[in-house]
Design an enzyme around this catalytic site. Structure first.
Site: not given
Ligand code: PMP
Length: 414
Positions: A9, A138, A230, A259
């Site tokens: 990114y 996303y 998610d 996270k």
């Molecule tokens: N799901 C959501 C809602 C996210 O915001 C993110 C990452 N920003 C992900 C999945 C993907 O996580 P990772 O970057 O740890 O693969």
């Protein structure tokens, strides 16, 4: 400073300017090699809910590293992964759950998507192969995740290799009817719907009401469509409740977390699955319904140690309750920015404070970001959208100062 990293990114034009080289973290701050201090305004990609260097998480990692560094969860267990699976089940509205562990958010999402499709297969419903998401959703950058979510600004080159048989429209004004029409029209093909709860993060912190989520859960249940929530970005207090879906009072079929699961200290993610789904993955019947899927580091012992420590701290320090209180203050302090000429609107959800600039201010975004960096604030705007998503342990004074820095910089440059 040029280097050999393929930066995620990161436009090449930004690489030319060079970046801070971070050598240490403490509390809400990161320090670069020159000793300059930066406020981690976006919690290191939304992960570091407890800031940096929390002694209890660090200690848990150190102790576990001296005992057992790695052992797999395929046909084996270890104490940390047993405890964490139990703990996560207990955090769900209904605790009859099993958890598959993975490493990153997108690998937990991949597992959820495949669970949904194989759940149909296990029941002889082989037409149920679609997992759809919301427009501009996303869920990570792996190809499976791009099939469920897709942010046009990021993912255009891959448009032709991922299919989107249908999408839920973003619920403008919270209206559920257009989504209901999509689900009812395709219920025979739909294995699951996956959404980011209440806030589409990467699409620019776009928010929708909890009432939509409740209607979505009811509609999915009525049509034999699984609902995957998610929580990778929103989970563990960010929105002022433990999970964003708690605002809607629903009990999702599957929940993905990452996270802040480890407070961002170790790469660990999980997909928490209702037992009505889990129970179909048996090899006892005529067909072998085993889930042949896994990641090397699924349930990594040091990652689990970090997660268990983080979950203890969230409880001991009342992190979620505190976040809800701080959120009110942040909203109050940010309000004056609504009056600025360059500002289109402000949005708030728990400890997410958003300032969307008017489209004409777009050419100023890089300058504003750079000025804030020079002042020691690590903002990462999404297009026209500046936002605060700081560690939940930020103090009143630190938060106030960060809000002011943004306000004054917008006044000067916006
Ligand atoms: N799901 C959501 C809602 C996210 O915001 C993110 C990452 N920003 C992900 C999945 C993907 O996580 P990772 O970057 O740890 O693969």
């Amino acid at each position: 400073m040029k280097n050999k990293i393929f930066h995620p990114y990161t436009p090449f034009s930004a690489i030319e300017k060079g970046f801070p080289n971070m050598v240490r973290g403490e509390g809400i701050y990161l320090f670069d090699e020159t000793g300059k201090r930066y406020v981690d305004v976006v919690s290191s990609w939304w992960a570091c809910a407890l800031g940096h260097g929390h002694p209890a998480v660090v200690k848990a990692i150190q102790e576990q590293a001296g005992v057992l560094q790695h052992s797999i969860t395929g046909s084996l267990t270890h104490p940390n992964v047993l405890a964490l699976a139990e703990r996560l089940a207990g955090l769900m509205p209904s605790p009859d759950r099993h958890t598959l562990f993975a490493s990153d958010g997108c690998s937990a999402v991949e597992a959820a998507l495949k669970f949904a499709v194989q759940y149909g297969y296990n029941r002889g419903l082989t037409e149920k192969t679609w997992v759809i998401g919301m427009d501009q959703g996303y869920h990570g950058d792996s190809l499976g995740a791009l099939g469920a979510g897709f942010v046009d600004d990021f993912h255009k080159p891959f448009e032709k290799i991922v299919s989107h048989p249908a999408k839920l429209p973003f619920p403008l004004n919270g209206d559920f009817t257009p989504s209901q029409n999509v689900i009812e029209a395709h219920k025979d093909q739909l294995a699951a719907v996956i959404v980011e709860p209440l806030c589409q993060g990467s699409a620019g912190m776009r928010m929708y009401p909890a009432s939509y989520l409740k209607q979505l859960a009811d509609c999915c249940a009525a049509n034999d469509v699984l609902l995957i929530i998610d929580e990778v970005a929103m989970g563990f207090g960010r929105t002022g409740k433990r999970f964003a879906f708690n605002h809607a009072g629903i009990d999702p079929d599957m929940v993905t977390v990452g996270k802040a699961l480890t407070a961002g200290y170790m790469p660990l993610s999980a997909c928490i699955v209702k037992d009505k789904i889990y129970d179909t993955f048996s090899d006892a019947g005529p067909a072998d319904c085993t889930f042949y899927h896994g990641n090397t580091y699924a349930g990594h012992p040091i990652g689990c140690a970090a997660a268990l420590a983080a979950l203890d701290i969230y409880e001991a320090e009342s992190t979620v309750e505190r976040a809800a209180e701080m959120a009110e203050k942040m909203k109050q302090w940010m309000q004056p920015m609504a009056e600025l000429d360059c500002v289109k609107e402000l949005r708030f959800l728990g400890m997410i404070g958003v300032v969307e600039l008017k489209p004409e201010a777009k050419p100023q975004v890089d300058k504003i970001k750079q000025s804030l960096l020079d002042q020691g604030y690590l903002f990462r705007p999404l297009g026209n959208v500046f936002y605060l998503m700081p560690p939940l342990v930020i103090s009143d004074g630190e938060l106030h100062a960060a809000v002011y820095a943004l306000q004054h910089t917008l006044e000067d440059l916006g």
